[in-house]
Design an enzyme around this catalytic site. Sequence first.
Site, PDB file in Angstrom:
ATOM      1  N   GLU A   1     -35.264  98.169  32.228  1.00  0.00           N
ATOM      2  CA  GLU A   1     -35.995  99.405  33.034  1.00  0.00           C
ATOM      3  C   GLU A   1     -35.348 100.746  32.651  1.00  0.00           C
ATOM      4  O   GLU A   1     -34.271 100.530  32.248  1.00  0.00           O
ATOM      5  CB  GLU A   1     -36.236  99.085  34.472  1.00  0.00           C
ATOM      6  CG  GLU A   1     -34.791  99.043  35.372  1.00  0.00           C
ATOM      7  CD  GLU A   1     -34.041 100.286  35.695  1.00  0.00           C
ATOM      8  OE1 GLU A   1     -34.658 101.083  35.656  1.00  0.00           O
ATOM      9  OE2 GLU A   1     -32.881 100.186  35.867  1.00  0.00           O
TER      10      GLU A   1
ATOM     11  N   SER B   1     -29.528  99.910  38.197  1.00  0.00           N
ATOM     12  CA  SER B   1     -29.196 101.299  37.550  1.00  0.00           C
ATOM     13  C   SER B   1     -27.858 101.361  36.708  1.00  0.00           C
ATOM     14  O   SER B   1     -27.477 100.284  36.102  1.00  0.00           O
ATOM     15  CB  SER B   1     -29.346 102.435  38.599  1.00  0.00           C
ATOM     16  OG  SER B   1     -29.334 103.815  37.989  1.00  0.00           O
TER      17      SER B   1
ATOM     18  N   HIS C   1     -36.409 102.087  38.931  1.00  0.00           N
ATOM     19  CA  HIS C   1     -36.198 102.976  39.939  1.00  0.00           C
ATOM     20  C   HIS C   1     -37.804 103.627  40.660  1.00  0.00           C
ATOM     21  O   HIS C   1     -38.106 104.501  40.620  1.00  0.00           O
ATOM     22  CB  HIS C   1     -35.717 104.586  39.026  1.00  0.00           C
ATOM     23  CG  HIS C   1     -34.361 104.395  38.435  1.00  0.00           C
ATOM     24  ND1 HIS C   1     -34.043 103.392  37.715  1.00  0.00           N
ATOM     25  CD2 HIS C   1     -33.212 104.921  38.852  1.00  0.00           C
ATOM     26  CE1 HIS C   1     -32.852 103.368  37.257  1.00  0.00           C
ATOM     27  NE2 HIS C   1     -32.166 104.292  38.155  1.00  0.00           N
TER      28      HIS C   1
END
Length: 357
Positions: free
Chosen positions: A238, A145, A309
């Site tokens: 992602e 992230s 996630h």
Amino acid sequence: MTPDINPSRRQLLQMLALGAGAGILQGCSSMSSPAQPSQASLRLYLTACSGIVPEKQRQLALPRLAHAGFSLENAAALNRVYQRFSGTDTERLSDLQTLLDQPQWPQLIMAGRGGYGAMRLLPRLDLARLGARLKESRSLLIGYSDFCAIQLALLAKSGAGSFAGPMLGDFGSATPNAYAINEFIAGISTPQRSLRIAGSQPQARGEGIFWGGNLSVLSSLAGTPYLPDIKGGLLFLEDVGEQPYRVERMLQQLHLAGVLGKQKAIFLGDFSMQRHVDVYDPHYNFDAVVAELRRISGVPVFTGLPFGHIAAKTTMPLGFPARFQAEGDGVTLQFLDYPTVDASAIQIPALLAERPI
């Protein structure tokens, strides 16, 4: 798409032990006197370089990790709060800069959570020295992230690799994910590891540096000195909370910046597309995004990478060599030449206990 993972013998034995171990731990949690932590075998240094770490996650994750056999360091950093960040820029910067004064680095360095804030630290981080120490110590820097801004910057400025894997919040879930826990232990301790992704895929094979991370963060680094210039790489991406047109726009940005065309292949993880409808065209979906990505990049694009996630995520070396072989029914990724740790003393059932002992 469901990943088809071929577990090692060690993983199979660990999985067989989970059911019995979890039951024992649940029984222990109801006793009046708490169990003592197991003898620590791995030093785990915690960082909070981005958003505020929720108290509930701290309360669940820290005891789990301690009783599993991790010796926790710098855990106090997880308590910091400043505006929307886990501390001021200077405080968050110190989590990594302080490591430069340590003669012996911990085996593992893990991010507390994502959110936003890591990018603000990049100009003030001594990335060259941090990367050199990371390579010298063979410590494993782990996160994803927003934290991938630091991982990518280290790769760009020093060539130091890291690991895309769980953060403290993943260990602080009310119901820990067994797949993610087992993948984490296997990922940090198993050399020459392979990952099989089942499903219809284009036929191709190749080898290169496996790198990437969160699409929003990666695209925001385009045009800066903190985005690695990887030629012939295997790029993974992602994201979460983005509508299809926004995902495509960020991919177009990477295309126009010359990033996509340099790669040997692109691997797409989870984008939570099933939870988002395009505001301009409800029929424009993830398949349409993938088709456009294949058109503009001109390289093989693979889907279904179990990362992002999501609860059931794998753990992968970032910035190290890998090879892939794709046939019609799936693609196999093999990761090469990355550092590992001895995690044989870690008690996996303690990481899966619904109530930390």
